[in-house]
Design an enzyme around this catalytic site. Structure first.
Site, PDB file in Angstrom:
ATOM      1  CB  CYS A 121      -0.974  -0.084   1.219  1.00 45.40           C
ATOM      2  SG  CYS A 121      -2.379  -1.497   1.067  1.00 45.40           S
ATOM      3  CG  HIS A 261      -2.973   2.865   2.036  1.00 48.02           C
ATOM      4  ND1 HIS A 261      -4.157   2.929   0.855  1.00 48.02           N
ATOM      5  CD2 HIS A 261      -3.258   1.934   3.039  1.00 48.02           C
ATOM      6  CE1 HIS A 261      -4.261   1.514   0.926  1.00 48.02           C
ATOM      7  NE2 HIS A 261      -3.420   1.337   2.132  1.00 48.02           N
ATOM      8  CG  ASN A 291      -6.788  -1.640   1.645  1.00 53.67           C
ATOM      9  OD1 ASN A 291      -5.832  -0.600   0.471  1.00 53.67           O
ATOM     10  ND2 ASN A 291      -6.609  -1.598   2.466  1.00 53.67           N
TER      11      ASN A 291
END
Ligand code: UT7
Length: 334
Positions: A121, A261, A291
């Protein structure tokens, strides 16, 4: 903080951005029919309502190419202007060739050197850092940094603890010389392999080959220790964000936009509180995308720009955290 202590931007920054997500969507109501979950649980614990999902024919490079074309057009550049293509992904089309080489071919970016980076990520922010190093070295001028993922392909659709969290998408940025008074001020990236067990895809590589037995056990799906990751994410993102602000001579009060993020609304809120950034200065679209790992920050930046929230001259900080563990931040004048 005294303005004299402030570091000037490097003049290297983002020339153009773009994103691409698949048309298919999966809402919390769809998931209610698939596993023992509720829209209420997902919204309250994650802030997510829907996520985009690729069909069987679409791979990570397809999304990466779409995002790259948008970013090039936004920068007013063509593929032949690109010196380096970096694709940050944990879900490449295949282990080799790199997804970046597939993107290079599709774009016709014949002058570019192309490679992938694996920082989960945090990959997009690792990519921005590498881009600045490439340009500062004097060797390269324009770098295409792409975060692209198809996480729904490696999710166990019978595991309610993970299948509600992830989505597919790609975002891209062209990094180059943006001129005096703009660009990156400070950035940090970090890693801690001692906690590599917290989020992983155990099988499929050389440690656990993709045998029938491993496939049957489901070890090729994402394994996540959610609660431990949650705590580690807030701690690392807040810490790296504050340190990077300090590197530049700024505090959270000075920030005009924080883009973290997009993994979980509660992680984003807790991080912003620790940096002392009020909710109105935080951009989040986790509700609509879930996500998307390395793609989440460039997708969010593209949307913030389209909505007129992200404007030229703003003091912006990007912060990410992911498997590895990895983390990073980038403070810039947009
Ligand atoms: O990108 C960087 C990586 N970060 C992440 O991907 C995510 C980080 N972690 C998180 O976002 C959160 O930890 C989760 C959203 C994954 C989980 O939230 P939580 O508040 O940490 O919940 P939990 O894991 O402690 O689970 C609480 C309860 C459990 O039930 P019991 O044991 O208390 O009876 C779970 O079984 O919630 C249950 N649960 C669910 N219930 C309904 C877990 N998933 C679900 C679900 N629907 N989808």
């Amino acid at each position: 903080m005294s303005e004299q202590r402030r570091k000037a931007p490097s003049g290297i920054g983002i020339l153009g951005i773009g994103s691409c997500v698949p048309e298919g969507e999966l809402t919390n109501y769809d998931l209610e029919k698939m596993v023992d979950t509720t829209d209420q649980w997902i919204r309250e614990r994650t802030g997510i309502f829907k996520r985009h999902k690729t069909d069987d024919q679409t791979a990570t490079s397809d999304l990466a190419i779409g995002a790259a074309r948008e970013a090039l057009s936004d920068a007013g550049l063509g593929p032949e202007d690109i010196d380096v293509i970096v694709v940050a992904t944990a879900t490449p089309d295949m282990f080799f060739p790199s997804t970046a080489c597939l993107v290079q071919n599709a774009l016709g970016a014949s002058q570019a050197v192309a490679f992938d980076i694996g920082a989960a990520c945090t990959g997009f922010l690792y990519g921005l850092s590498m881009a600045e190093i490439c340009i500062e070295s004097g060797r390269y001028e324009r770098i295409l940094v792409i975060g692209a993922e198809t996480l729904t392909k490696i999710v166990d659709w019978t595991d309610r603890a993970t299948c509600v969290l992830f989505g597919d998408g790609a975002g891209a940025a062209v990094v180059g010389r943006v001129g005096e008074g703009r660009g990156f001020i400070a950035w940090r990236i970090g890693s801690d392999g001692t906690m590599s067990d917290l989020i992983k895809q155990p099988a499929g590589g050389s440690r656990m080959r993709p045998t029938e037995e491993n496939l049957r056990s489901g070890d090729h799906f994402i394994r996540l220790q959610g609660n431990r990751v949650f705590k580690a994410a807030v701690k690392a993102m807040a810490s790296v964000a504050v340190d990077t602000l300090e590197d530049g001579g700024y505090t959270g009060d000075d920030l005009e936009l924080l883009v973290t993020h997009q993994a979980n609304g509660r992680i984003i809120d807790a991080t912003a509180r620790r940096i002392n950034v009020p909710p109105e200065k935080v951009f989040s679209n986790v509700e609509d995308y879930g996500n998307t790992s390395a793609a989440s920050i460039p997708i969010a930046l593209t949307e913030a720009k389209e909505k007129g929230i992200l404007k030229e001259g703003m003091l912006v900080e990007l912060v990410a955290f992911g498997s590895g563990l990895t983390w990073g931040s980038n403070l810039m004048i947009w």
